[in-house]
Write a protein that holds these residues in place. Sequence first.
Motif, PDB file in Angstrom:
ATOM      1  N   ALA A   1      33.838  -3.271  38.353  1.00 53.21           N
ATOM      2  CA  ALA A   1      33.722  -4.467  39.193  1.00 53.21           C
ATOM      3  C   ALA A   1      35.091  -5.127  39.359  1.00 53.21           C
ATOM      4  CB  ALA A   1      32.715  -5.440  38.587  1.00 53.21           C
ATOM      5  N   ALA A   2      35.848  -5.223  38.278  1.00 56.57           N
ATOM      6  CA  ALA A   2      37.184  -5.821  38.346  1.00 56.57           C
ATOM      7  C   ALA A   2      38.129  -4.969  39.190  1.00 56.57           C
ATOM      8  CB  ALA A   2      37.744  -6.008  36.941  1.00 56.57           C
ATOM      9  N   ILE A   3      38.004  -3.660  39.073  1.00 60.39           N
ATOM     10  CA  ILE A   3      38.833  -2.778  39.911  1.00 60.39           C
ATOM     11  C   ILE A   3      38.525  -3.026  41.390  1.00 60.39           C
ATOM     12  CG2 ILE A   3      39.205  -0.354  40.583  1.00 60.39           C
ATOM     13  CD1 ILE A   3      38.894   0.324  37.563  1.00 60.39           C
ATOM     14  N   SER A   4      37.262  -3.184  41.727  1.00 60.98           N
ATOM     15  CA  SER A   4      36.911  -3.438  43.131  1.00 60.98           C
ATOM     16  C   SER A   4      37.456  -4.789  43.584  1.00 60.98           C
ATOM     17  CB  SER A   4      35.398  -3.338  43.351  1.00 60.98           C
ATOM     18  OG  SER A   4      34.717  -4.372  42.699  1.00 60.98           O
TER      19      SER A   4
ATOM     20  N   ALA B   1      27.883 -10.359  46.823  1.00 61.61           N
ATOM     21  CA  ALA B   1      26.716  -9.469  46.797  1.00 61.61           C
ATOM     22  C   ALA B   1      27.122  -8.034  46.463  1.00 61.61           C
ATOM     23  CB  ALA B   1      25.988  -9.512  48.140  1.00 61.61           C
ATOM     24  N   THR B   2      28.199  -7.568  47.064  1.00 59.34           N
ATOM     25  CA  THR B   2      28.631  -6.184  46.851  1.00 59.34           C
ATOM     26  C   THR B   2      29.136  -5.961  45.427  1.00 59.34           C
ATOM     27  OG1 THR B   2      29.215  -6.012  49.186  1.00 59.34           O
ATOM     28  CG2 THR B   2      30.176  -4.375  47.695  1.00 59.34           C
ATOM     29  N   VAL B   3      30.058  -6.805  44.989  1.00 60.42           N
ATOM     30  CA  VAL B   3      30.619  -6.640  43.646  1.00 60.42           C
ATOM     31  C   VAL B   3      29.554  -6.946  42.591  1.00 60.42           C
ATOM     32  CG1 VAL B   3      32.384  -7.455  42.029  1.00 60.42           C
ATOM     33  CG2 VAL B   3      32.971  -7.088  44.424  1.00 60.42           C
ATOM     34  N   GLY B   4      28.740  -7.955  42.832  1.00 57.46           N
ATOM     35  CA  GLY B   4      27.666  -8.283  41.895  1.00 57.46           C
ATOM     36  C   GLY B   4      26.653  -7.164  41.755  1.00 57.46           C
ATOM     37  N   THR B   5      26.306  -6.537  42.872  1.00 53.38           N
ATOM     38  CA  THR B   5      25.373  -5.409  42.824  1.00 53.38           C
ATOM     39  C   THR B   5      25.992  -4.236  42.078  1.00 53.38           C
ATOM     40  OG1 THR B   5      24.313  -6.097  44.882  1.00 53.38           O
ATOM     41  CG2 THR B   5      24.038  -3.788  44.224  1.00 53.38           C
ATOM     42  N   LEU B   6      27.243  -3.927  42.362  1.00 58.46           N
ATOM     43  CA  LEU B   6      27.940  -2.861  41.641  1.00 58.46           C
ATOM     44  C   LEU B   6      27.898  -3.129  40.137  1.00 58.46           C
ATOM     45  CD1 LEU B   6      29.936  -0.381  41.574  1.00 58.46           C
ATOM     46  CD2 LEU B   6      31.771  -2.080  41.748  1.00 58.46           C
ATOM     47  N   PHE B   7      28.228  -4.349  39.759  1.00 55.89           N
ATOM     48  CA  PHE B   7      28.237  -4.727  38.348  1.00 55.89           C
ATOM     49  C   PHE B   7      26.856  -4.561  37.721  1.00 55.89           C
ATOM     50  CE2 PHE B   7      27.343  -8.080  35.241  1.00 55.89           C
ATOM     51  CZ  PHE B   7      28.246  -7.743  34.248  1.00 55.89           C
ATOM     52  N   LEU B   8      25.819  -5.107  38.365  1.00 58.00           N
ATOM     53  CA  LEU B   8      24.477  -5.061  37.776  1.00 58.00           C
ATOM     54  C   LEU B   8      23.907  -3.649  37.714  1.00 58.00           C
ATOM     55  CD1 LEU B   8      22.936  -8.330  39.228  1.00 58.00           C
ATOM     56  CD2 LEU B   8      23.507  -7.840  36.834  1.00 58.00           C
ATOM     57  N   VAL B   9      24.223  -2.825  38.706  1.00 58.48           N
ATOM     58  CA  VAL B   9      23.745  -1.440  38.672  1.00 58.48           C
ATOM     59  C   VAL B   9      24.388  -0.693  37.506  1.00 58.48           C
ATOM     60  CG1 VAL B   9      23.864   0.781  39.888  1.00 58.48           C
ATOM     61  CG2 VAL B   9      23.106  -1.275  41.099  1.00 58.48           C
ATOM     62  N   ILE B  10      25.698  -0.849  37.356  1.00 53.75           N
ATOM     63  CA  ILE B  10      26.399  -0.161  36.268  1.00 53.75           C
ATOM     64  C   ILE B  10      25.986  -0.744  34.914  1.00 53.75           C
ATOM     65  CG2 ILE B  10      28.667   0.301  35.247  1.00 53.75           C
ATOM     66  CD1 ILE B  10      29.718   0.399  38.170  1.00 53.75           C
TER      67      ILE B  10
END
Length: 178
Positions: A152-155, A126-135
Amino acid sequence: MLTLVLQVGLGLDPLSAGLLHIPFAVGVGLGISLLGRRILPRLGRSVLAVGSGAMALGVAGVTVTVATSGSVPLIGVALLIAGLGMGTCAGPLSPIALARVDTRHAGAAGGALKTVQQLGNAGGAATVGTLFLVIAGGATSAPETRAALIPAAISICLLLFCVAVLSRRFPQRLFDTD
């Protein structure tokens, strides 16, 4: 996230994007069945650091390839490496985490471990997916979708680094009662 990058970011059709996940699955299977079991007795808790390092290397490889050439064969190789890393971590994780649990508490400890794993998987996705979709702005344009993979990959790599560091909290010698 990867499916969106492959389809929106690189223009692959759904079947090709799905088939490109096969090297990851093969890597996970090999990591669990061969690598993890064979190197666990030699490396003990360090197998988690080795596996998370290999997975981070694979994630970085996918990211660099998407950002530069978009080469499908290179993405496949990177996914195989990431899968090997995941399998090397995932296979031995339960035996490592439960190695020193008294047999009277094995059921409760195993249930707690699986619960925490599920919560971690859901929270991380959820966290990484949200970061990805927002960016990525909803992953509707190819350049934004490809660019969103980098943070997202860095995270993901930072989280894998945390796995390696936290694995040091397990006893070095896992299966004895010293």
